[in-house]
Scaffold this motif. Structure first.
Motif, PDB file in Angstrom:
ATOM      1  N   MET A  64       0.832  -1.203   0.000  1.00 39.21           N
ATOM      2  CA  MET A  64       0.000   0.000   0.000  1.00 39.21           C
ATOM      3  C   MET A  64       0.869   1.256   0.000  1.00 39.21           C
ATOM      4  N   LEU A  65       1.939   1.244   0.769  1.00 39.31           N
ATOM      5  CA  LEU A  65       2.858   2.383   0.794  1.00 39.31           C
ATOM      6  C   LEU A  65       3.567   2.555  -0.545  1.00 39.31           C
ATOM      7  N   LEU A  66       3.965   1.448  -1.162  1.00 39.05           N
ATOM      8  CA  LEU A  66       4.583   1.530  -2.484  1.00 39.05           C
ATOM      9  C   LEU A  66       3.619   2.152  -3.495  1.00 39.05           C
ATOM     10  N   GLU A  67       2.373   1.774  -3.428  1.00 39.36           N
ATOM     11  CA  GLU A  67       1.387   2.340  -4.350  1.00 39.36           C
ATOM     12  C   GLU A  67       1.216   3.839  -4.112  1.00 39.36           C
ATOM     13  N   TRP A  68       1.231   4.259  -2.852  1.00 43.38           N
ATOM     14  CA  TRP A  68       1.137   5.697  -2.568  1.00 43.38           C
ATOM     15  C   TRP A  68       2.335   6.421  -3.175  1.00 43.38           C
ATOM     16  N   LEU A  69       3.538   5.835  -3.025  1.00 43.11           N
ATOM     17  CA  LEU A  69       4.723   6.445  -3.612  1.00 43.11           C
ATOM     18  C   LEU A  69       4.614   6.498  -5.132  1.00 43.11           C
ATOM     19  N   ARG A  70       4.102   5.444  -5.734  1.00 42.10           N
ATOM     20  CA  ARG A  70       3.931   5.435  -7.192  1.00 42.10           C
ATOM     21  C   ARG A  70       3.055   6.588  -7.649  1.00 42.10           C
ATOM     22  N   ARG A  71       2.039   6.866  -6.881  1.00 45.46           N
ATOM     23  CA  ARG A  71       1.089   7.924  -7.239  1.00 45.46           C
ATOM     24  C   ARG A  71       1.579   9.326  -6.889  1.00 45.46           C
ATOM     25  N   ASN A  72       2.509   9.436  -5.954  1.00 45.42           N
ATOM     26  CA  ASN A  72       2.823  10.755  -5.387  1.00 45.42           C
ATOM     27  C   ASN A  72       4.270  11.213  -5.480  1.00 45.42           C
TER      28      ASN A  72
END
Length: 117
Positions: A64-72
């Motif tokens: 979930m944190l990796l996905e947030w980084l991908r988006r931000n």
């Protein structure tokens, strides 16, 4: 010890959020490692199953944190699209540009020879 290497007042709110997420990711990955070692060493089957469940929850949090980084955060999306969910040898996945600016795959040598040129 502070998580910041620059004066916090000089960092934007987004930069501070990125730091929070990166630190949380480090903590989740560390927890995955701890639970994985405990599961490997557990002699009781039920205890092992519970520990593995906990490990898998930490993996979920990390993703979930990796996905947030991908988006931000710049860079994550492109790198994830290059390396994740592929079957080719990982060291052959990196893209390079030729003299015309066209993208091409490396030969698997990580372009180390190109550094000497």
């Amino acid at each position: 010890m502070s998580a910041y290497h620059e004066p916090v007042e000089e960092l934007s709110a987004k930069a501070r959020d990125i730091t929070r997420v990166l630190n949380s990711l480090k903590e989740e990955i560390e927890a995955v490692d701890w639970y994985n070692q405990r599961a490997e060493a557990a002699s009781d089957a039920e205890a092992k199953a519970i520990i593995e469940h906990n490990r898998d929850e930490e993996i979920e949090h990390a993703v979930m944190l990796l996905e947030w980084l991908r988006r931000n955060m710049d860079g994550w999306d492109e790198e994830m699209r290059t390396y994740l969910f592929t079957e080719s040898p990982i060291t052959e996945m990196e893209q390079s540009e030729d003299s015309n600016g066209s993208s091409k795959k490396t030969s698997g040598d990580l372009n180390i020879r190109g550094l000497r040129e």
